[in-house]
Design a protein around this motif. Structure first.
Motif: not given
Length: 204
Positions: A36, A40, A184-185, A188-189, A191-192
């Motif tokens: 992930v 990004a 997955e959550d 994603g956090r 990567a942000l």
């Protein structure tokens, strides 16, 4: 030090992983988070902090000072690579690897600063107040909302941190974030956070 590095084209940063006890660079969950980050535009370095002869029993797996020392060695190995490409460096710590990542990021002997830190499911308080007060890297703590005690301990510890910090609670997740949706959550956090804090290339 066994592991692998993946660097997407036009990467904006490089993240080193510090896992919890019993995990490795071959772990599907670690590799998923790394994938992930690649999407990004973030390079990763997954490696095993402990050599096979060290990874025996539980004492070394929970020896955060030893794990931090090896993480610092790994960081020095990639510093030239990162500097040549203008990449900022971050750490992704999981479980007991969280304390090791914070210790390493706070070490005054680092040649290049750690520009971002993500802690997944660990207790930042285990590093001690002096280490927390030295920490300069923007730090994201991702914790299961059901881990009430861990949430409270991280909240108390964050009161001693001088850096930018944030606690993200993931509802319904287990302590190890084993559910695919929870993982997955987390990815994603992470990567942000890394995109926000590693997104500007360092001057070469």
């Amino acid at each position: 030090m066994t592991g692998e590095r993946i660097c997407p084209a036009e990467a904006c940063g490089l993240v080193l992983f510090a896992y919890g006890s019993g995990s490795s660079h071959r772990s599907p969950r670690n590799r998923y988070v790394a994938s992930v980050l690649h999407e990004a535009g973030i390079a990763t370095r997954l490696f095993d902090l402990l050599a096979p002869h060290e990874d025996v029993g539980m004492s070394n797996r929970f020896n955060t000072a030893l794990l931090a020392a090896w993480l610092l060695v790994a960081t020095r190995w990639v510093e030239d690579y990162a500097r040549q490409r203008g990449l900022r460096i971050g750490y992704f710590g999981a479980s007991t690897g969280v304390a090791a990542a914070i210790r390493a990021a706070s070490d005054p002997q680092l040649l290049s600063p750690i520009d971002a830190l993500v802690c997944r499911g660990g207790r930042v308080d285990l590093t001690g107040l002096e280490v927390l007060q030295r920490l300069a890297a923007p730090t994201l703590m991702i914790v299961s909302a059901d881990d009430v005690d861990v949430v409270k301990l991280n909240q108390l510890a964050s009161g001693h941190m001088q850096c930018e910090w944030k606690i993200d609670l993931v509802p319904g997740a287990s302590h190890l974030f084993e559910d695919p949706a929870a993982l997955e959550d987390v990815a994603g956090r992470a990567a942000l956070w890394f995109s926000q804090h590693l997104g500007t290339a360092r001057q070469k």
